[in-house]
Enzyme design. Sequence first.
Site, PDB file in Angstrom:
ATOM      1  N   ARG A  33      16.704  46.406 -14.117  1.00  0.00           N
ATOM      2  CA  ARG A  33      16.524  47.489 -13.154  1.00  0.00           C
ATOM      3  C   ARG A  33      16.494  48.843 -13.868  1.00  0.00           C
ATOM      4  O   ARG A  33      15.851  49.774 -13.390  1.00  0.00           O
ATOM      5  CB  ARG A  33      17.637  47.462 -12.095  1.00  0.00           C
ATOM      6  N   ARG A  70      14.623  41.804  -8.252  1.00  0.00           N
ATOM      7  CA  ARG A  70      15.359  40.597  -7.832  1.00  0.00           C
ATOM      8  C   ARG A  70      14.829  39.380  -8.572  1.00  0.00           C
ATOM      9  O   ARG A  70      13.850  38.777  -8.176  1.00  0.00           O
ATOM     10  CB  ARG A  70      15.227  40.414  -6.313  1.00  0.00           C
ATOM     11  N   SER A 110      27.277  48.013  -9.561  1.00  0.00           N
ATOM     12  CA  SER A 110      28.237  47.807  -8.489  1.00  0.00           C
ATOM     13  C   SER A 110      29.604  47.733  -9.138  1.00  0.00           C
ATOM     14  O   SER A 110      29.832  46.868  -9.979  1.00  0.00           O
ATOM     15  CB  SER A 110      27.880  46.491  -7.778  1.00  0.00           C
ATOM     16  N   ARG A 154      20.724  33.774 -10.979  1.00  0.00           N
ATOM     17  CA  ARG A 154      21.045  33.717  -9.556  1.00  0.00           C
ATOM     18  C   ARG A 154      19.970  32.971  -8.793  1.00  0.00           C
ATOM     19  O   ARG A 154      18.773  33.208  -8.985  1.00  0.00           O
ATOM     20  CB  ARG A 154      21.195  35.125  -8.987  1.00  0.00           C
ATOM     21  N   GLU A 192      19.965  49.946  -5.992  1.00  0.00           N
ATOM     22  CA  GLU A 192      21.239  49.620  -6.646  1.00  0.00           C
ATOM     23  C   GLU A 192      21.003  49.217  -8.098  1.00  0.00           C
ATOM     24  O   GLU A 192      20.144  48.387  -8.393  1.00  0.00           O
ATOM     25  CB  GLU A 192      21.910  48.461  -5.898  1.00  0.00           C
TER      26      GLU A 192
END
Length: 426
Positions: A390, A276, A351, A261, A348
């Site tokens: 994560r 991130r 999702s 990303r 988070e």
Amino acid sequence: MLDIKFIRQNLDLVQEKIRARGMDIDLAAFRELDARRRDILQEVESLRNERNTVSRLIGERKKKGEGVDDLMARMAGVGDRIKALDEELAACEEELRSIVMNIPNVPHDSVVFGRGPEDNPVIREWGERPSFAFPPQPHWEIGERLGILDFARAAKITGARFTLYRGLGAMLERALINFMCDLHIFEHGYTEVLPPFMVNRQSMTGTGQLPKFEEDLFRVAGVDYFLIPTAEVPVTNIHREEILEEKDLPIKYVAYTPCFRAEAGSYGKDTRGLIRQHQFNKVELVKFTTPDTSYEELELLTSDAEDVLKKLGIPFRTVSLCTGDLGFSAAKTYDIEAWMPGQGAYREISSCSNFEDFQARRAQIRFRPAGGGKPILVHTLNGSGLAVGRTVAAVLENYQQSDGSVIIPQVLRKYMGGIDRIAPVG
RNA sequence: GGAGAGAUGGCUGAGUGGUCGAAAGCGAUCGCCUGCUAAGCGAUUGUACGCCCUAAAAAGGUGUACCGCGGGUUCAAAUCCCGCUCUCUCCGCCA
């Protein structure tokens, strides 16, 4: 994308739902273009009809050896007019398409109105947050101290937002990938797939990353390929432009892939640690279902993802995204947030979304009903099961010990040659 | 990277300018026949977008488009021409 007929018939509803998401798209242009398109279509189709009729007649007359000069004269210019109208139609449809492609999905009725993350209702919480006799450290400090996460060297090799895992850190990441895949394959009944990590433009459009979000993607130089931002893209596109059989549904896939990303516009956010990254590993769950079962399947998928954290013994809570926080393609999304003691916050880690037929319409994924009849668009769902980096962060922060070591959760030990603890060197 | 062959409906496969949305076979669905099954016989069997019909939808009627994708030639293109993509075979290179 939404059904054009649905937009046409529910213009006010769609307008209202877009506003609930905090977006403003003016649908007046849609209404106008849609009407114009039908006008042009009718005109060009009647011209084509004339051309087809006369051409057939010419063929018949020629066969009989009769003259066709009068008919030829009548057709003079018709071709050019058709061509001109076709161009106008194509331009009109292109404009219409770009409007429709930029309209987000309609949130499900159970999704609450809200402006942002602070308005997401908590659906459930699980686990007891560990208490520490010392100030718990964030994972980046634990990882660097143990010599298993090396952000400085990753920055040298590539740049910011990359990680070099070393020793038991690398092994922990790999163990988590295998643990998650095995859990979903053997206990939750998913079929494993290992897809390409680069996809073409059509696939990115099928799942909704394009045309709207190109700046979030890494594009490969020289070819029109993109690095996948999530396995959702290649896995959902497995059945692009296919008609499935109802008896085969639901189809459930699990895929491990790295994800890439660009994280454009996130400067300054989560600059430390594994949260991130430009490249991270993820185990993804994807389902293709019939429309009447997709919301049950969303609950099951979410619970499959939660199961990973339960087995790892990591506390979490599950929230339902409000209208203002919902992603572009989703009708409903649950976020699973893991407790991170070192940061004193829930973060988070998964999702899980139901896209209903929004992606299926773009990607033309349909099924034939069991009793026969016209093909129907499937519903597509996906969720992280889980984001691996994560999860490493969550393990390090929740299992840190006063002596600086980190206990390995029981379920991972068989994937790490029996090792039960990561201890500081020396 | 070089040379060649190919891409047609759910599948196999015919079709080289004119009633071709496309033969034939397989599969599927419905009906008949049959004590059951099999076999046999008959019929049906793509998708999308308009319009008509309808309160609306379905069904039905009608038109248009679609024979890998995009252009071109022609009154007319699955069929001829150009470009692209993909698949296969051979050669080269390579983890």
